[in-house]
Design an enzyme around this catalytic site. Structure first.
Site, PDB file in Angstrom:
ATOM      1  N   TYR A  33      35.132  71.005  58.634  1.00 17.72           N
ATOM      2  CA  TYR A  33      34.080  70.409  57.814  1.00 17.72           C
ATOM      3  C   TYR A  33      32.734  71.060  58.074  1.00 17.72           C
ATOM      4  O   TYR A  33      32.561  71.819  59.038  1.00 17.72           O
ATOM      5  CB  TYR A  33      34.013  68.890  58.032  1.00 17.72           C
ATOM      6  CG  TYR A  33      33.301  68.435  59.296  1.00 17.72           C
ATOM      7  CD1 TYR A  33      33.921  68.488  60.531  1.00 17.72           C
ATOM      8  CD2 TYR A  33      31.996  67.931  59.247  1.00 17.72           C
ATOM      9  CE1 TYR A  33      33.267  68.060  61.687  1.00 17.72           C
ATOM     10  CE2 TYR A  33      31.338  67.483  60.388  1.00 17.72           C
ATOM     11  CZ  TYR A  33      31.978  67.556  61.605  1.00 17.72           C
ATOM     12  OH  TYR A  33      31.342  67.132  62.740  1.00 17.72           O
ATOM     13  N   LYS A 146      34.475  73.656  63.773  1.00 20.81           N
ATOM     14  CA  LYS A 146      34.019  72.335  63.316  1.00 20.81           C
ATOM     15  C   LYS A 146      35.186  71.630  62.631  1.00 20.81           C
ATOM     16  O   LYS A 146      35.300  71.633  61.403  1.00 20.81           O
ATOM     17  CB  LYS A 146      32.802  72.514  62.384  1.00 20.81           C
ATOM     18  CG  LYS A 146      31.904  71.290  62.311  1.00 20.81           C
ATOM     19  CD  LYS A 146      30.527  71.677  61.816  1.00 20.81           C
ATOM     20  CE  LYS A 146      29.645  70.493  61.451  1.00 20.81           C
ATOM     21  NZ  LYS A 146      29.426  69.514  62.495  1.00 20.81           N
ATOM     22  N   GLU A 179      26.587  69.027  75.145  1.00 19.15           N
ATOM     23  CA  GLU A 179      25.864  68.701  73.903  1.00 19.15           C
ATOM     24  C   GLU A 179      26.048  67.222  73.606  1.00 19.15           C
ATOM     25  O   GLU A 179      26.755  66.517  74.343  1.00 19.15           O
ATOM     26  CB  GLU A 179      26.374  69.565  72.738  1.00 19.15           C
ATOM     27  CG  GLU A 179      27.859  69.377  72.432  1.00 19.15           C
ATOM     28  CD  GLU A 179      28.382  70.258  71.298  1.00 19.15           C
ATOM     29  OE1 GLU A 179      27.594  70.691  70.441  1.00 19.15           O
ATOM     30  OE2 GLU A 179      29.608  70.484  71.266  1.00 19.15           O
ATOM     31  N   LEU A 203      29.462  73.386  69.710  1.00 16.53           N
ATOM     32  CA  LEU A 203      29.333  73.818  68.321  1.00 16.53           C
ATOM     33  C   LEU A 203      28.078  74.699  68.201  1.00 16.53           C
ATOM     34  O   LEU A 203      27.029  74.325  68.722  1.00 16.53           O
ATOM     35  CB  LEU A 203      29.197  72.605  67.394  1.00 16.53           C
ATOM     36  CG  LEU A 203      29.244  73.014  65.928  1.00 16.53           C
ATOM     37  CD1 LEU A 203      30.685  73.233  65.489  1.00 16.53           C
ATOM     38  CD2 LEU A 203      28.573  71.995  65.036  1.00 16.53           C
TER      39      LEU A 203
HETATM   40  N1  PDD Z   1      27.196  67.525  63.428  1.00 14.80           N
HETATM   41  N2  PDD Z   1      27.193  69.680  68.002  1.00 14.80           N
HETATM   42  C1  PDD Z   1      28.084  68.882  67.414  1.00 14.80           C
HETATM   43  C2  PDD Z   1      29.267  68.396  68.207  1.00 14.80           C
HETATM   44  C3  PDD Z   1      27.925  68.504  66.068  1.00 14.80           C
HETATM   45  O1  PDD Z   1      28.832  67.707  65.482  1.00 14.80           O
HETATM   46  C4  PDD Z   1      26.776  68.956  65.360  1.00 14.80           C
HETATM   47  C5  PDD Z   1      26.541  68.628  63.919  1.00 14.80           C
HETATM   48  C6  PDD Z   1      25.849  69.774  66.032  1.00 14.80           C
HETATM   49  C7  PDD Z   1      24.598  70.286  65.370  1.00 14.80           C
HETATM   50  O2  PDD Z   1      24.872  71.230  64.379  1.00 14.80           O
HETATM   51  P1  PDD Z   1      23.864  71.456  63.163  1.00 14.80           P
HETATM   52  O3  PDD Z   1      22.540  71.744  63.742  1.00 14.80           O
HETATM   53  O4  PDD Z   1      24.448  72.624  62.464  1.00 14.80           O
HETATM   54  O5  PDD Z   1      23.866  70.196  62.326  1.00 14.80           O
HETATM   55  C8  PDD Z   1      26.101  70.122  67.351  1.00 14.80           C
HETATM   56  C9  PDD Z   1      27.153  67.184  62.035  1.00 14.80           C
HETATM   57  C10 PDD Z   1      25.780  66.947  61.516  1.00 14.80           C
HETATM   58  C11 PDD Z   1      28.081  66.011  61.785  1.00 14.80           C
HETATM   59  O6  PDD Z   1      29.045  65.895  62.533  1.00 14.80           O
HETATM   60  O7  PDD Z   1      27.874  65.289  60.823  1.00 14.80           O
END
Ligand code: PDD
Length: 280
Positions: A33, A146, A179, A203
């Site tokens: 996703y 992801k 994280e 991620l």
């Molecule tokens: N999540 N780390 C994890 C485990 C995440 O699920 C996300 C983002 C990030 C940050 O990534 P970004 O800056 O590209 O949004 C880091 C999304 C927003 C979600 O699960 O909805």
């Protein structure tokens, strides 16, 4: 200006969108996703999200789906909904096939999107900072992909809420702070930023990348390096980064204040700089 879903080429009301019960995303978590947001009617950093989606699909040996087709589908849905501040959830599964662990020979990818209005984080979290707890990272070894397999993240977030905190921070059994449950993490010590290096254990966040870029442009010192819980507790400032999360100050961890317990100057500055990029 409706919230809408997209399923394999068709746009429809969200309540009408349904996937078959033998979708491999549903049966095996065999799906990837992305989550992209818009500000003022423009999708924010769409291309890096597409890069990461391609990386996720390739890492799971999904058959290729042309990037142009994905981009056009996203832009079409976004235009149709005409919501200036939207969040688009994009999910692609390996397809629908009788349940069998092995890859199906001839299933077609299922391409699903859900576009909703963004509900902003409460202003008090940004002004006063949020509380977090630390939890053991029980996720699999490919957190750079992801995937929709998010049970450890779901459980950790729930544990945080039940502890009266906003979110949880994953810490490896070997001690490295990784994280948040849906965000990356930065600490600041003596004006220098530190964040976990890009490995298979976190991620590669798009917001993380933007912040590194902002730091470089601003001449702020930033290191991609491992740090442990002691360094986390001893930091002057801590913040989480992510889409919607943006730059979110963390001012209490495991019931201990970070620094003086207030939102620090570097976090405030980075938040402002990120908002500038969003505005520009
Ligand atoms: N999540 N780390 C994890 C485990 C995440 O699920 C996300 C983002 C990030 C940050 O990534 P970004 O800056 O590209 O949004 C880091 C999304 C927003 C979600 O699960 O909805």
């Amino acid at each position: 200006m409706p919230e809408l879903a997209y399923l394999n080429g068709t746009i429809m009301p969200i309540e009408n969108a349904a996937v078959p019960v033998e979708d491999r995303g549903y049966n095996f978590g065999d799906a990837v996703y992305e989550y992209v947001a818009s500000y003022n009617g423009r999708l924010f950093y769409l291309e890096p999200h597409l890069d990461r989606l391609e990386h996720s699909m390739a890492a799971l040996a999904f058959p290729p789906l042309p990037r142009e087709k994905i981009r056009t589908a996203i832009e079409t849905l976004f235009a149709e909904a005409a919501i200036d501040r939207a969040g688009i959830y994009i999910q692609i599964s390996r397809g629908v096939a009788p349940r069998d662990h092995a890859f199906p020979a001839d299933a077609e990818l299922q391409f699903l999107m859900i576009l909703r209005r963004v509900h902003e984080k409460p202003a008090v979290l940004r002004d006063k900072g949020a509380a977090a707890i630390t939890v053991t990272d029980i996720r699999w070894g490919r957190c750079d992909i992801k995937t929709v397999q998010l049970l450890p993240n779901v459980l950790a977030k729930q544990q945080a809420l039940e502890a009266g905190a906003y979110d949880a921070i994953f810490v490896a059994e070997t001690g490295e702070v990784r994280e948040g449950t849906s965000s990356n993490l930065f600490i600041i010590k003596d004006q220098s930023l530190i964040t976990h290096p890009l490995t298979q254990r976190i991620l590669p966040g798009i917001t993380r990348m933007i912040i590194l870029d902002i730091c470089k442009a601003a001449g702020l010192s930033v290191e991609e390096a491992y740090f442990d819980k002691a360094a986390l507790y001893a930091a002057d400032e801590v913040f989480m980064s992510g889409t919607i999360t943006e730059v979110l100050p963390i001012t209490r961890i495991d019931d201990k204040p970070i620094g003086d317990g207030a939102v620090g100057p570097v976090t405030r500055r980075l938040n402002r700089d990120l908002l500038d990029r969003i505005g520009g």
